[in-house]
Design a protein around this motif. Structure first.
Motif, PDB file in Angstrom:
ATOM      1  N   ASN A  55      13.718  -4.341   8.050  1.00  0.00           N
ATOM      2  CA  ASN A  55      14.996  -3.623   8.027  1.00  0.00           C
ATOM      3  C   ASN A  55      14.961  -2.227   7.404  1.00  0.00           C
ATOM      4  O   ASN A  55      15.738  -1.364   7.793  1.00  0.00           O
ATOM      5  N   ILE A  56      14.086  -1.993   6.445  1.00  0.00           N
ATOM      6  CA  ILE A  56      14.056  -0.694   5.758  1.00  0.00           C
ATOM      7  C   ILE A  56      12.679  -0.012   5.890  1.00  0.00           C
ATOM      8  O   ILE A  56      12.559   1.061   6.464  1.00  0.00           O
ATOM      9  N   CYS A  57      11.667  -0.666   5.390  1.00  0.00           N
ATOM     10  CA  CYS A  57      10.328  -0.056   5.414  1.00  0.00           C
ATOM     11  C   CYS A  57       9.620  -0.437   6.718  1.00  0.00           C
ATOM     12  O   CYS A  57       8.614  -1.142   6.727  1.00  0.00           O
ATOM     13  N   LEU A  58      10.192   0.064   7.825  1.00  0.00           N
ATOM     14  CA  LEU A  58       9.670  -0.294   9.153  1.00  0.00           C
ATOM     15  C   LEU A  58       8.244   0.240   9.331  1.00  0.00           C
ATOM     16  O   LEU A  58       7.869   1.236   8.701  1.00  0.00           O
ATOM     17  N   ASN A  95       0.825  -1.214   0.000  1.00  0.00           N
ATOM     18  CA  ASN A  95       0.000   0.000   0.000  1.00  0.00           C
ATOM     19  C   ASN A  95       0.852   1.254   0.000  1.00  0.00           C
ATOM     20  O   ASN A  95       0.554   2.216  -0.717  1.00  0.00           O
ATOM     21  N   ARG A  96       1.915   1.283   0.778  1.00  0.00           N
ATOM     22  CA  ARG A  96       2.793   2.459   0.806  1.00  0.00           C
ATOM     23  C   ARG A  96       3.380   2.718  -0.581  1.00  0.00           C
ATOM     24  O   ARG A  96       3.473   3.853  -1.035  1.00  0.00           O
ATOM     25  N   LEU A  97       3.792   1.650  -1.230  1.00  0.00           N
ATOM     26  CA  LEU A  97       4.406   1.788  -2.555  1.00  0.00           C
ATOM     27  C   LEU A  97       3.414   2.322  -3.598  1.00  0.00           C
ATOM     28  O   LEU A  97       3.816   2.868  -4.624  1.00  0.00           O
ATOM     29  N   GLY A  98       2.125   2.132  -3.309  1.00  0.00           N
ATOM     30  CA  GLY A  98       1.106   2.562  -4.266  1.00  0.00           C
ATOM     31  C   GLY A  98       0.749   1.468  -5.256  1.00  0.00           C
ATOM     32  O   GLY A  98       0.026   1.698  -6.217  1.00  0.00           O
ATOM     33  N   THR A 118      11.468  -9.244   4.878  1.00  0.00           N
ATOM     34  CA  THR A 118      12.846  -8.831   5.173  1.00  0.00           C
ATOM     35  C   THR A 118      12.988  -7.317   5.003  1.00  0.00           C
ATOM     36  O   THR A 118      13.620  -6.635   5.824  1.00  0.00           O
ATOM     37  N   PHE A 119      12.381  -6.802   3.951  1.00  0.00           N
ATOM     38  CA  PHE A 119      12.401  -5.353   3.690  1.00  0.00           C
ATOM     39  C   PHE A 119      11.686  -4.597   4.813  1.00  0.00           C
ATOM     40  O   PHE A 119      12.160  -3.565   5.302  1.00  0.00           O
ATOM     41  N   GLY A 120      10.569  -5.134   5.257  1.00  0.00           N
ATOM     42  CA  GLY A 120       9.774  -4.488   6.309  1.00  0.00           C
ATOM     43  C   GLY A 120      10.448  -4.536   7.675  1.00  0.00           C
ATOM     44  O   GLY A 120      10.207  -3.683   8.517  1.00  0.00           O
ATOM     45  N   LEU A 139       8.417   5.112  11.336  1.00  0.00           N
ATOM     46  CA  LEU A 139       9.650   5.776  10.889  1.00  0.00           C
ATOM     47  C   LEU A 139      10.489   4.921   9.927  1.00  0.00           C
ATOM     48  O   LEU A 139      11.602   4.504  10.254  1.00  0.00           O
ATOM     49  N   PRO A 140       9.953   4.620   8.757  1.00  0.00           N
ATOM     50  CA  PRO A 140      10.721   3.844   7.776  1.00  0.00           C
ATOM     51  C   PRO A 140      11.967   4.607   7.310  1.00  0.00           C
ATOM     52  O   PRO A 140      12.006   5.835   7.379  1.00  0.00           O
ATOM     53  N   PHE A 141      12.976   3.859   6.853  1.00  0.00           N
ATOM     54  CA  PHE A 141      14.214   4.470   6.375  1.00  0.00           C
ATOM     55  C   PHE A 141      14.096   4.852   4.897  1.00  0.00           C
ATOM     56  O   PHE A 141      14.795   4.287   4.050  1.00  0.00           O
ATOM     57  N   CYS A 142      13.257   5.818   4.601  1.00  0.00           N
ATOM     58  CA  CYS A 142      13.026   6.198   3.195  1.00  0.00           C
ATOM     59  C   CYS A 142      14.288   6.768   2.545  1.00  0.00           C
ATOM     60  O   CYS A 142      14.488   6.624   1.343  1.00  0.00           O
ATOM     61  N   THR A 143      15.136   7.410   3.346  1.00  0.00           N
ATOM     62  CA  THR A 143      16.333   8.027   2.753  1.00  0.00           C
ATOM     63  C   THR A 143      17.370   6.977   2.351  1.00  0.00           C
ATOM     64  O   THR A 143      18.290   7.277   1.612  1.00  0.00           O
ATOM     65  N   ARG A 144      17.256   5.748   2.866  1.00  0.00           N
ATOM     66  CA  ARG A 144      18.190   4.695   2.432  1.00  0.00           C
ATOM     67  C   ARG A 144      17.496   3.649   1.565  1.00  0.00           C
ATOM     68  O   ARG A 144      18.045   2.586   1.301  1.00  0.00           O
ATOM     69  N   CYS A 145      16.272   3.934   1.195  1.00  0.00           N
ATOM     70  CA  CYS A 145      15.479   2.931   0.487  1.00  0.00           C
ATOM     71  C   CYS A 145      15.818   2.912  -1.006  1.00  0.00           C
ATOM     72  O   CYS A 145      15.846   3.956  -1.653  1.00  0.00           O
ATOM     73  N   ALA A 146      16.008   1.715  -1.537  1.00  0.00           N
ATOM     74  CA  ALA A 146      16.400   1.565  -2.945  1.00  0.00           C
ATOM     75  C   ALA A 146      15.273   1.938  -3.912  1.00  0.00           C
ATOM     76  O   ALA A 146      15.531   2.176  -5.091  1.00  0.00           O
ATOM     77  N   VAL A 147      14.044   1.980  -3.423  1.00  0.00           N
ATOM     78  CA  VAL A 147      12.935   2.266  -4.339  1.00  0.00           C
ATOM     79  C   VAL A 147      12.208   3.559  -3.955  1.00  0.00           C
ATOM     80  O   VAL A 147      11.050   3.752  -4.316  1.00  0.00           O
ATOM     81  N   SER A 148      12.903   4.435  -3.256  1.00  0.00           N
ATOM     82  CA  SER A 148      12.282   5.672  -2.788  1.00  0.00           C
ATOM     83  C   SER A 148      11.672   6.488  -3.938  1.00  0.00           C
ATOM     84  O   SER A 148      10.577   7.040  -3.810  1.00  0.00           O
ATOM     85  N   ASN A 149      12.355   6.539  -5.070  1.00  0.00           N
ATOM     86  CA  ASN A 149      11.844   7.323  -6.206  1.00  0.00           C
ATOM     87  C   ASN A 149      10.558   6.762  -6.792  1.00  0.00           C
ATOM     88  O   ASN A 149       9.742   7.491  -7.336  1.00  0.00           O
ATOM     89  N   ALA A 150      10.412   5.440  -6.685  1.00  0.00           N
ATOM     90  CA  ALA A 150       9.230   4.798  -7.276  1.00  0.00           C
ATOM     91  C   ALA A 150       8.084   4.682  -6.280  1.00  0.00           C
ATOM     92  O   ALA A 150       6.991   4.243  -6.636  1.00  0.00           O
ATOM     93  N   CYS A 151       8.340   5.083  -5.026  1.00  0.00           N
ATOM     94  CA  CYS A 151       7.348   4.855  -3.960  1.00  0.00           C
ATOM     95  C   CYS A 151       6.424   6.053  -3.764  1.00  0.00           C
ATOM     96  O   CYS A 151       6.878   7.196  -3.714  1.00  0.00           O
ATOM     97  N   LYS A 152       5.132   5.762  -3.618  1.00  0.00           N
ATOM     98  CA  LYS A 152       4.157   6.845  -3.384  1.00  0.00           C
ATOM     99  C   LYS A 152       4.129   7.261  -1.912  1.00  0.00           C
ATOM    100  O   LYS A 152       3.501   8.235  -1.547  1.00  0.00           O
ATOM    101  N   LYS A 153       4.729   6.483  -1.070  1.00  0.00           N
ATOM    102  CA  LYS A 153       4.776   6.745   0.384  1.00  0.00           C
ATOM    103  C   LYS A 153       3.372   6.995   0.946  1.00  0.00           C
ATOM    104  O   LYS A 153       3.172   7.861   1.810  1.00  0.00           O
ATOM    105  N   ALA A 154       2.434   6.263   0.449  1.00  0.00           N
ATOM    106  CA  ALA A 154       1.041   6.434   0.886  1.00  0.00           C
ATOM    107  C   ALA A 154       0.909   6.162   2.382  1.00  0.00           C
ATOM    108  O   ALA A 154       1.337   5.121   2.876  1.00  0.00           O
ATOM    109  N   GLY A 155       0.369   7.131   3.093  1.00  0.00           N
ATOM    110  CA  GLY A 155       0.146   6.991   4.538  1.00  0.00           C
ATOM    111  C   GLY A 155       1.385   7.213   5.373  1.00  0.00           C
ATOM    112  O   GLY A 155       1.324   7.122   6.601  1.00  0.00           O
ATOM    113  N   VAL A 156       2.525   7.521   4.737  1.00  0.00           N
ATOM    114  CA  VAL A 156       3.761   7.747   5.519  1.00  0.00           C
ATOM    115  C   VAL A 156       3.861   9.226   5.864  1.00  0.00           C
ATOM    116  O   VAL A 156       4.030  10.072   4.982  1.00  0.00           O
ATOM    117  N   LYS A 157       3.754   9.535   7.138  1.00  0.00           N
ATOM    118  CA  LYS A 157       3.811  10.952   7.544  1.00  0.00           C
ATOM    119  C   LYS A 157       5.219  11.333   7.984  1.00  0.00           C
ATOM    120  O   LYS A 157       5.676  12.433   7.751  1.00  0.00           O
TER     121      LYS A 157
END
Ligand code: SF4
Length: 228
Positions: free
Chosen positions: A201-204, A162-165, A197-199, A207-225
């Motif tokens: 370590n990265i997409c917690l 869902n976050r990814l869109g 595994t991603f959830g 407070l997910p680690f969006c700044t270190r995420c390999a797919v940050s550009n492709a992610c809609k970050k839906a619901g991530v404040k």
């Protein structure tokens, strides 16, 4: 025309999911994989099933240690039934709901022996008929235990998709149906291992680690404040 537009939209989502999943898979290679996936390397559906029961609402490290202790004494339904519920509870402690899980494990083992001739059933409806087995566990047993394509949607898979869109859903079951349309069938089994595994370590969850995420550009970050 409308059909074409809808079909085009689904094709785009599919392409996007394929690429994104590939990048996530690459990023999580250096992390420890989930406990149930580790157990599945033994290629034993019974051990996948019991390990999955133990993992519910329990940290992975605790699950893996409890699984190891339990399977040293009983790694099949026949040996399991030689143990009392009290003994099983003591062995698997401190997994969450250990007393209840001990009863569930013995109940499932009994049913496998008496209703399925000692083999974990392969049909989804039969798996779901075992007391204590829900969709998530059933799909994990089908996929990791029997190599039958099934999407296991747990809290990580539901949240991240869902976050990814990729999808917009409210429940894990809705997510399962929606994901079946945009994830290639030959990726269904590994999807859970990759996203869990991603959830972890990265997409917690918080407070997910969006700044270190390999797919940050492709992610809609839906619901991530808030993120790091
Ligand atoms: S950018 Fe953030 S919210 Fe999106 S997948 Fe990566 S960690 Fe998760």
């Amino acid at each position: 025309m409308r059909f074409k537009a809808v079909s085009q939209d689904n094709d785009n989502k599919l392409d996007n999911a394929v690429e994104t999943l590939r990048a996530i898979k690459k990023q999580v290679r250096r992390f420890i994989i989930p406990s149930v996936t580790q157990v599945s390397f033994k290629d034993d559906p019974y051990q996948v099933l019991i390990s999955c029961i133990l993992s519910l609402r329990t940290k992975d490290k605790t699950t893996l240690e409890a699984t190891g202790r339990l399977f040293q004494l009983a790694d099949n339904p026949y040996d399991m039934l030689k143990l009392s519920a009290r003994r099983v509870a003591k062995i698997i402690y401190p997994v969450g709901f250990y007393r209840n899980k001990a009863k569930v494990i013995l109940g499932i083992s009994k049913s496998i022996i008496f209703d399925f001739k000692g083999k974990v059933p392969k049909k989804p409806e039969e798996l779901l008929g075992l007391k204590g087995v829900g969709r998530k566990t059933a799909n994990l047993v089908l996929g990791l235990g029997y190599h039958i394509p099934a999407i296991c949607v747990d809290t990580h898979v539901h949240r991240i998709s869902n976050r990814l869109g990729w999808i917009r859903t409210d429940t894990p079951q809705e997510s399962e149906e929606a994901l079946e349309k945009i994830i290639l069938r030959n990726r269904w089994i590994e999807l859970n291992t990759i996203l869990v595994t991603f959830g972890q370590n990265i997409c917690l969850p918080v407070l997910p680690f969006c700044t270190r995420c390999a797919v940050s550009n492709a992610c809609k970050k839906a619901g991530v404040k808030h993120f790091r």
